[in-house]
Design an enzyme around this catalytic site. Structure first.
Site, PDB file in Angstrom:
ATOM      1  N   THR A   1       0.824  -1.222   0.000  1.00  0.00           N
ATOM      2  CA  THR A   1       0.000   0.000   0.000  1.00  0.00           C
ATOM      3  C   THR A   1       0.849   1.259   0.000  1.00  0.00           C
ATOM      4  OG1 THR A   1      -1.844  -1.030   1.125  1.00  0.00           O
ATOM      5  CG2 THR A   1      -1.627   1.320   1.422  1.00  0.00           C
TER       6      THR A   1
ATOM      7  N   SER B   1       1.484  -7.460  -1.292  1.00  0.00           N
ATOM      8  CA  SER B   1       2.102  -8.568  -0.544  1.00  0.00           C
ATOM      9  C   SER B   1       1.209  -9.807  -0.477  1.00  0.00           C
ATOM     10  CB  SER B   1       2.536  -8.123   0.845  1.00  0.00           C
ATOM     11  OG  SER B   1       1.447  -7.992   1.719  1.00  0.00           O
TER      12      SER B   1
ATOM     13  N   THR C   1       1.441  -4.671   4.026  1.00  0.00           N
ATOM     14  CA  THR C   1       1.197  -5.089   5.412  1.00  0.00           C
ATOM     15  C   THR C   1       0.561  -6.479   5.514  1.00  0.00           C
ATOM     16  OG1 THR C   1      -0.977  -4.031   5.478  1.00  0.00           O
ATOM     17  CG2 THR C   1       0.909  -2.706   6.210  1.00  0.00           C
ATOM     18  N   ASP C   2      -0.112  -6.902   4.431  1.00  0.00           N
ATOM     19  CA  ASP C   2      -0.922  -8.122   4.561  1.00  0.00           C
ATOM     20  C   ASP C   2      -0.108  -9.363   4.912  1.00  0.00           C
ATOM     21  OD1 ASP C   2      -3.166  -6.641   4.110  1.00  0.00           O
ATOM     22  OD2 ASP C   2      -3.393  -7.221   2.006  1.00  0.00           O
TER      23      ASP C   2
HETATM   24  N1  ASP Z   1      -2.745  -5.357   0.157  1.00  0.00           N
HETATM   25  C1  ASP Z   1      -1.676  -4.520   0.652  1.00  0.00           C
HETATM   26  C2  ASP Z   1      -0.401  -5.343   0.687  1.00  0.00           C
HETATM   27  O1  ASP Z   1      -0.228  -6.122   1.577  1.00  0.00           O
HETATM   28  C3  ASP Z   1      -2.003  -3.995   1.997  1.00  0.00           C
HETATM   29  C4  ASP Z   1      -0.987  -3.074   2.616  1.00  0.00           C
HETATM   30  O2  ASP Z   1       0.128  -2.922   2.191  1.00  0.00           O
HETATM   31  O3  ASP Z   1      -1.363  -2.420   3.631  1.00  0.00           O
HETATM   32  O4  ASP Z   1       0.406  -5.230  -0.187  1.00  0.00           O
END
Ligand code: ASP
Length: 337
Positions: free
Chosen positions: A12, A54, A85-86
């Site tokens: 993100t 991710s 973050t995922d």
């Molecule tokens: N879908 C995103 C990822 O994990 C979520 C994030 O980065 O907060 O790449």
């Protein structure tokens, strides 16, 4: 001034709207340009390893990140990895086993809101990550997020939307950051030279028990995987629904040299198979391991790393219970059995 390598992987933090939804677009250089305060802290060079959400990361990505840190280890004082973050907690756990004992900080960070949004946690998280990467007291693999520093082996994503996305499970935060000031409470162990491990056995499965679960689901995994992690209920155990199908599957699998790891789907305080008969009957089987207070993310990454090095069941058992980066505290003297 310290020299820090920033490794961009996507997420993100680097995302922009394309079409109807977010996808990673920005390079690490573009991220840095939006947080000019970082250039006052340290000299930064950037490498963009890949630019993915991710959700689509695999162990092959962990290997690439580890290789990048290994190849550049002597050239830099620390590393900042921008990451979605995922699956950041899985990557943090994996890197904790693949880059072992680093006295240089390897900091993962990301954001819940893209860096280009008016309201975003990207800039503060990046600045905090660089503050940690420049610290003489920080070492090893950590997640820096929302003013908290979490050991790579202890992190879990516990909130899907708010800025406080990560928690430290069964271990204190090792440091906090406020207004750019790092307050460190715990200095993790490190060694003069890190050890790098890039061989993984990725043929590992994970299953979460549900009441009344069909035993064939476990059988399916046990037949195909080299190791299966079972997220059981409470302190742990296997159900009997008038028969012992689950236990038979486990005994059959370990008879074929496979590893079964019992853990709990309860987030805090870990497993203790010895308490109830449903768990106690699994004690004593050499290839049945217990995660105790480890996170599932760490148990998964650790067994992939161990099976990448050995198939000897005594060695697997010893290595699993040997603490790495404070991943396991409570092990009932299992390693001495
Ligand atoms: N879908 C995103 C990822 O994990 C979520 C994030 O980065 O907060 O790449």
């Amino acid at each position: 001034m310290k020299n820090i390598l920033m490794i961009g992987t996507g997420g993100t933090i680097a995302s922009q709207i394309s079409g109807d939804a977010l996808s990673p677009q920005l390079s690490p250089d573009e991220l840095l340009a939006l947080v000019p305060a970082i250039s006052k802290l340290c000299r930064v060079e950037c490498v963009s390893l890949f630019n993915v959400d991710s959700t689509s990361m695999t162990p092959a990505h962990w290997v690439k990140i580890t290789q990048c840190v290994k190849d550049n280890y002597d050239k830099y004082d620390g590393f900042v990895i921008s990451h979605g973050t995922d699956t950041m907690a899985y990557t943090a756990a994996a890197l904790s086993y693949m880059i072992r004992g680093s006295k240089k900080p390897v900091i993962l960070t990301g954001a819940q809101k893209p860096i280009g949004f008016d309201s975003t946690d990207s800039k503060i998280n990046l600045l905090d990550a660089f503050t940690c990467a420049c610290s003489d007291d920080m070492c090893g693999v950590n997640i820096v997020f929302n003013g908290r520093v979490i050991l790579g082996t202890r992190a879990r994503k516990t909130r899907s939307k708010s800025y406080a996305a990560f928690s430290s499970i069964n271990y204190p935060y090792i440091a906090t950051l406020q207004d750019g000031v790092l307050m460190q409470y715990i200095k993790p162990e490190s060694s003069e030279r890190p050890e790098f491990f890039t061989e993984l056995d990725t043929n590992v499965g994970l299953i979460k028990m549900i009441p009344g679960m069909d035993f064939e689901l476990l059988q399916f995994l046990a037949e195909r995987k080299d190791a299966v992690i079972i997220e059981a209920f409470g302190v742990g155990g296997l159900p009997s629904y008038g028969d012992d199908k689950f236990l038979e599957i486990v005994i059959n699998a370990i008879g074929k040299g496979k590893v079964i790891i019992m853990t709990t789907q309860v987030q805090n305080e870990g497993s203790d198979l010895a308490v109830y008969n449903v768990g106690h009957r699994l004690k004593g089987w050499r290839n049945v391991l217990e995660a105790y207070d480890m996170t599932t993310e760490s148990a998964l990454a650790k067994i992939m790393c161990i099976l990448g090095q050995t198939r000897d069941s005594d060695e697997i058992r010893r290595a699993f219970y040997e603490p790495v980066a404070h991943d396991i505290l409570y092990h009932c003297g299992e390693q001495n059995e």
